[in-house]
Design an enzyme around this catalytic site. Structure first.
Site, PDB file in Angstrom:
ATOM      1  N   TRP A  59       0.806  -1.227   0.000  1.00  0.00           N
ATOM      2  CA  TRP A  59       0.000   0.000   0.000  1.00  0.00           C
ATOM      3  C   TRP A  59       0.837   1.272   0.000  1.00  0.00           C
ATOM      4  O   TRP A  59       0.331   2.338  -0.323  1.00  0.00           O
ATOM      5  CB  TRP A  59      -0.927   0.027   1.221  1.00  0.00           C
ATOM      6  CG  TRP A  59      -0.254  -0.249   2.526  1.00  0.00           C
ATOM      7  CD1 TRP A  59      -0.235  -1.443   3.196  1.00  0.00           C
ATOM      8  CD2 TRP A  59       0.516   0.663   3.324  1.00  0.00           C
ATOM      9  NE1 TRP A  59       0.496  -1.331   4.357  1.00  0.00           N
ATOM     10  CE2 TRP A  59       0.977  -0.049   4.462  1.00  0.00           C
ATOM     11  CE3 TRP A  59       0.866   2.007   3.198  1.00  0.00           C
ATOM     12  CZ2 TRP A  59       1.758   0.541   5.460  1.00  0.00           C
ATOM     13  CZ3 TRP A  59       1.657   2.606   4.180  1.00  0.00           C
ATOM     14  CH2 TRP A  59       2.094   1.869   5.288  1.00  0.00           C
ATOM     15  N   ASN A  60       2.108   1.192   0.384  1.00  0.00           N
ATOM     16  CA  ASN A  60       2.835   2.436   0.646  1.00  0.00           C
ATOM     17  C   ASN A  60       3.220   3.202  -0.614  1.00  0.00           C
ATOM     18  O   ASN A  60       3.309   4.428  -0.596  1.00  0.00           O
ATOM     19  CB  ASN A  60       4.070   2.164   1.508  1.00  0.00           C
ATOM     20  CG  ASN A  60       5.041   1.196   0.858  1.00  0.00           C
ATOM     21  OD1 ASN A  60       4.640   0.272   0.152  1.00  0.00           O
ATOM     22  ND2 ASN A  60       6.319   1.386   1.098  1.00  0.00           N
ATOM     23  N   LYS A  92      -2.342  -8.707  -7.205  1.00  0.00           N
ATOM     24  CA  LYS A  92      -3.251  -8.430  -6.087  1.00  0.00           C
ATOM     25  C   LYS A  92      -2.736  -7.195  -5.357  1.00  0.00           C
ATOM     26  O   LYS A  92      -1.771  -7.262  -4.593  1.00  0.00           O
ATOM     27  CB  LYS A  92      -3.307  -9.603  -5.106  1.00  0.00           C
ATOM     28  CG  LYS A  92      -4.437  -9.449  -4.071  1.00  0.00           C
ATOM     29  CD  LYS A  92      -4.232 -10.250  -2.830  1.00  0.00           C
ATOM     30  CE  LYS A  92      -3.476  -9.489  -1.770  1.00  0.00           C
ATOM     31  NZ  LYS A  92      -4.223  -8.304  -1.232  1.00  0.00           N
ATOM     32  N   PRO A  93      -3.341  -6.034  -5.597  1.00  0.00           N
ATOM     33  CA  PRO A  93      -2.930  -4.837  -4.847  1.00  0.00           C
ATOM     34  C   PRO A  93      -3.360  -4.964  -3.388  1.00  0.00           C
ATOM     35  O   PRO A  93      -4.276  -5.724  -3.051  1.00  0.00           O
ATOM     36  CB  PRO A  93      -3.693  -3.705  -5.543  1.00  0.00           C
ATOM     37  CG  PRO A  93      -4.294  -4.295  -6.776  1.00  0.00           C
ATOM     38  CD  PRO A  93      -4.440  -5.756  -6.531  1.00  0.00           C
ATOM     39  N   SER A 137      -5.365  -4.124  -0.182  1.00  0.00           N
ATOM     40  CA  SER A 137      -6.780  -3.765  -0.103  1.00  0.00           C
ATOM     41  C   SER A 137      -7.008  -2.288   0.193  1.00  0.00           C
ATOM     42  O   SER A 137      -8.089  -1.761  -0.087  1.00  0.00           O
ATOM     43  CB  SER A 137      -7.471  -4.619   0.968  1.00  0.00           C
ATOM     44  OG  SER A 137      -7.433  -5.986   0.629  1.00  0.00           O
ATOM     45  N   GLY A 172       6.547  -6.518   1.074  1.00  0.00           N
ATOM     46  CA  GLY A 172       5.795  -6.400   2.318  1.00  0.00           C
ATOM     47  C   GLY A 172       6.650  -6.734   3.517  1.00  0.00           C
ATOM     48  O   GLY A 172       7.877  -6.602   3.489  1.00  0.00           O
ATOM     49  N   SER A 173       6.019  -7.195   4.580  1.00  0.00           N
ATOM     50  CA  SER A 173       6.730  -7.464   5.826  1.00  0.00           C
ATOM     51  C   SER A 173       7.544  -8.750   5.730  1.00  0.00           C
ATOM     52  O   SER A 173       7.253  -9.651   4.931  1.00  0.00           O
ATOM     53  CB  SER A 173       5.737  -7.584   6.981  1.00  0.00           C
ATOM     54  OG  SER A 173       4.990  -8.793   6.866  1.00  0.00           O
ATOM     55  N   GLU A 202      10.883  -8.354  -1.407  1.00  0.00           N
ATOM     56  CA  GLU A 202      11.451  -7.134  -0.837  1.00  0.00           C
ATOM     57  C   GLU A 202      10.728  -6.893   0.472  1.00  0.00           C
ATOM     58  O   GLU A 202       9.535  -6.579   0.490  1.00  0.00           O
ATOM     59  CB  GLU A 202      11.299  -5.958  -1.798  1.00  0.00           C
ATOM     60  CG  GLU A 202      12.262  -4.821  -1.470  1.00  0.00           C
ATOM     61  CD  GLU A 202      11.565  -3.561  -1.028  1.00  0.00           C
ATOM     62  OE1 GLU A 202      11.317  -3.443   0.191  1.00  0.00           O
ATOM     63  OE2 GLU A 202      11.273  -2.721  -1.880  1.00  0.00           O
ATOM     64  N   LEU A 203      11.462  -7.051   1.595  1.00  0.00           N
ATOM     65  CA  LEU A 203      10.831  -7.149   2.903  1.00  0.00           C
ATOM     66  C   LEU A 203      11.237  -5.986   3.817  1.00  0.00           C
ATOM     67  O   LEU A 203      11.504  -4.894   3.354  1.00  0.00           O
ATOM     68  CB  LEU A 203      11.173  -8.508   3.516  1.00  0.00           C
ATOM     69  CG  LEU A 203      10.881  -9.712   2.599  1.00  0.00           C
ATOM     70  CD1 LEU A 203      11.314 -11.017   3.247  1.00  0.00           C
ATOM     71  CD2 LEU A 203       9.404  -9.760   2.214  1.00  0.00           C
ATOM     72  N   CYS A 263      10.100   1.329   2.506  1.00  0.00           N
ATOM     73  CA  CYS A 263      10.964   0.215   2.909  1.00  0.00           C
ATOM     74  C   CYS A 263      12.415   0.648   3.082  1.00  0.00           C
ATOM     75  O   CYS A 263      13.125   0.108   3.930  1.00  0.00           O
ATOM     76  CB  CYS A 263      10.881  -0.902   1.871  1.00  0.00           C
ATOM     77  SG  CYS A 263       9.243  -1.646   1.721  1.00  0.00           S
ATOM     78  N   GLU A 303      11.227  -2.791  13.111  1.00  0.00           N
ATOM     79  CA  GLU A 303      10.852  -1.781  12.130  1.00  0.00           C
ATOM     80  C   GLU A 303       9.605  -1.039  12.595  1.00  0.00           C
ATOM     81  O   GLU A 303       8.594  -1.646  12.934  1.00  0.00           O
ATOM     82  CB  GLU A 303      10.600  -2.445  10.774  1.00  0.00           C
ATOM     83  CG  GLU A 303      10.303  -1.468   9.664  1.00  0.00           C
ATOM     84  CD  GLU A 303      10.108  -2.147   8.321  1.00  0.00           C
ATOM     85  OE1 GLU A 303      10.474  -1.546   7.297  1.00  0.00           O
ATOM     86  OE2 GLU A 303       9.580  -3.289   8.305  1.00  0.00           O
TER      87      GLU A 303
END
Length: 538
Positions: A178-179, A202-203, A205, A253-254, A275-276, A309, A407
């Site tokens: 989302w960022n 899948k974007p 939500s 994401g995370s 990419e976490l 990130c 984080e």
């Protein structure tokens, strides 16, 4: 702390009109929303209300996809991909360049929606548009370089020919965050398309609409219908279904979720790039230009309200300049304009959600309760909107505090002194993450030598993150628990291909010639190996 005043309700004050009032609110017409959401593969009849984090006002009802819808999206994508893979690289590049122009043509619209849907400042939303255009142009111009068949050295010079082909994976599944809803939706998918793949995305939500503008522009540019499929819904249902159907997964994401994605891919023996998370350090060396470093560190820590990130959460400052630097860093932080991000003058926008605000608040309160000192910021700003939080600098953060190694993903940075550069490097390498680092020094040679000792996928010198991230020829990704694989550059497109070696043998095969024994043939091969070494051959 400067701030912008809250804006009117976007559903009652009329559409955005930048020529008359650039801070006016933004209303989404039903026909406009329908034109976007029609691109979601959804037959479930379920919808989810999307609201703006700026003021919690509704934006749209987003159709939700079922597992059967995901299956259908992949079936359509596979049909489209078979034809697309047979198109020439020149044709794909031509379509990519049309996309470049269309993205720039629709800049205002994309930025408006990204601001409303994600809560970010306008200048941060614009960078999404610019980065997508850069990426489209780069892969259009370099497609032949990355994808043309290449001749490799054969075992027997003149008798063995080897060609390397880059074969598309098939259908790539992208699970986007989302960022940066426009950049992360498109920039990972464009090289997949350039390489001859289809995409099902899948974007997140919370930011589906901004991703859907990307899907609309892709089709307008000339990418075939169904080559870019969109599904929507919770990750536990839709994300898992994407992993179960894709030929390759790209996830941002995370770290916790990334490990689950990797496990799902391992179960199916498909590749993935992840990419976490990160706890990114910035090193301010004793010879840093203080004003330049303070300005750069402010952007590194607080761009996109710290929801980036590669943003900085740990600052290591040399003893010799600590007091002078921190004074300037605090002053620059306190001068930032916080508020709704409609205008170009806003520096820091809203956090995305209550969950994100709760995390930031908990990290700061925990640190303060255990003895940390707030040098700037340190509190939420509900007077500006539901999820605004002041850019915050903490001093005296220690290991027992939550924000020391975890984080935050918000506008919070901790500052630490260091006595020598060996100590700074060791502190920069503490913890499980290794995504991004930055170094400020007027000695570029020394800074680049230090960079080699830092365990991060990208290191920026005299810049927070833009020097690497904006250089789309440079690979970007994490070491350790910050991920695997790389986006951008050659690695960013090769991840979506299978390397296929084709060997053509001329004259004779790999057996002794008639009348030559196996032993004598082995002796000849041994002699040839020694000769090739003397000739300097690989």
């Amino acid at each position: 702390m400067s701030h912008q005043t809250p804006q009117p309700d976007p559903l009652t004050s009329g559409p955005h009109d930048p020529e008359h009032d650039p801070s006016a609110s933004y209303a989404l017409e039903p026909d406009y929303v329908a034109a976007l959401t029609d691109r979601i593969v959804s037959t479930s009849g379920e919808t989810k209300l999307s609201v703006s984090p700026i003021n919690n006002q509704p934006l749209a009802h987003i159709p939700q996809s079922s597992e059967a819808d995901v299956v259908e999206a992949f079936a359509r994508a596979r049909r489209a991909q078979q034809a697309w893979a047979r198109t020439s690289l020149d044709h794909r590049a031509e379509v990519m360049l049309r996309l470049h122009d269309l993205v720039l043509d629709r800049e205002q619209e994309i930025v408006d929606l990204a601001v409303w849907e994600s809560g970010k400042a306008r200048k941060d939303a614009y960078l999404e548009v610019y980065h997508v255009a850069l990426t489209a142009r780069y892969y259009a111009r370099t497609a032949h370089k990355h994808l043309d068949p290449k001749r490799l050295a054969g075992i027997i010079p003149g008798a063995t020919r080897v060609d390397l082909n880059r074969v598309p994976k098939g259908v790539v599944g992208i699970i986007a965050p989302w960022n940066y809803p426009f950049t992360m939706a498109l920039c990972d998918g464009l090289p997949a398309l350039a390489a001859g793949n289809a995409v099902v995305i899948k974007p997140d939500s919370q930011t589906v609409l901004t991703a859907l503008i990307g899907a609309q522009i892709l089709e307008e540019a000339g990418f075939p219908k169904d080559l870019w499929g969109v599904v929507s819904g919770p990750g536990s249902r839709v994300g898992t279904s994407v992993i179960n159907k894709a030929d390759y997964i790209c996830f941002t994401g995370s770290t916790a979720t990334g490990k689950k994605v990797a496990a799902g891919c391992a179960e199916r023996l498909i590749g993935c790039s992840l990419e976490l998370g990160g706890k990114n350090p910035i090193l301010i060396l004793r010879d840093a230009a203080i004003e330049k470093a303070a300005e750069g560190a402010t952007r590194a820590a607080f761009s996109n309200a710290g929801q980036l990130c590669v943003s900085t959460e740990r600052m290591l400052v040399a003893d010799q300049i600590y007091d002078r630097f921190v004074e300037r860093f605090v002053a620059r932080t306190e001068a930032l304009v916080l508020g709704p991000g409609h205008e170009w003058t806003t520096d820091v926008g809203s956090l995305i959600s209550q969950d994100q605000l709760d995390t930031v608040t908990a990290h700061v309160e925990d640190a303060v309760a255990k003895g940390a000192k707030v040098l700037a910021g340190g509190k939420a700003r509900p007077d500006l909107g539901p999820y605004f939080y002041e850019p915050t600098i903490l001093e005296g953060v220690t290991e027992e505090m939550t924000c020391f190694g975890n984080e935050t993903f918000g506008p919070v940075i901790s500052v630490y002194r260091f006595h020598d550069e060996t100590q700074a490097i060791a502190k920069a390498n503490e913890g499980p993450y290794g995504l991004n680092a930055s170094i400020y020094s007027q000695d570029g040679t020394r800074a680049r030598a230090i960079a080699r000792e830092i365990k991060c996928g990208t290191v920026n010198i005299n810049e927070g993150f833009g020097a690497t991230f904006a250089s789309v020829d440079a690979p970007m990704g994490g070491m350790l628990e910050s991920g695997m694989g790389r986006r951008q550059g050659a690695e960013g497109i090769h991840r979506y291909t299978e390397a296929q070696a084709v060997g053509t043998q001329r004259v004779w095969g790999f057996r002794p010639p008639v009348g030559v024994s196996n032993e004598r043939f082995a002796n000849v091969l041994t002699l040839s190996a020694r000769v090739m070494k003397k000739l300097g051959r690989a």
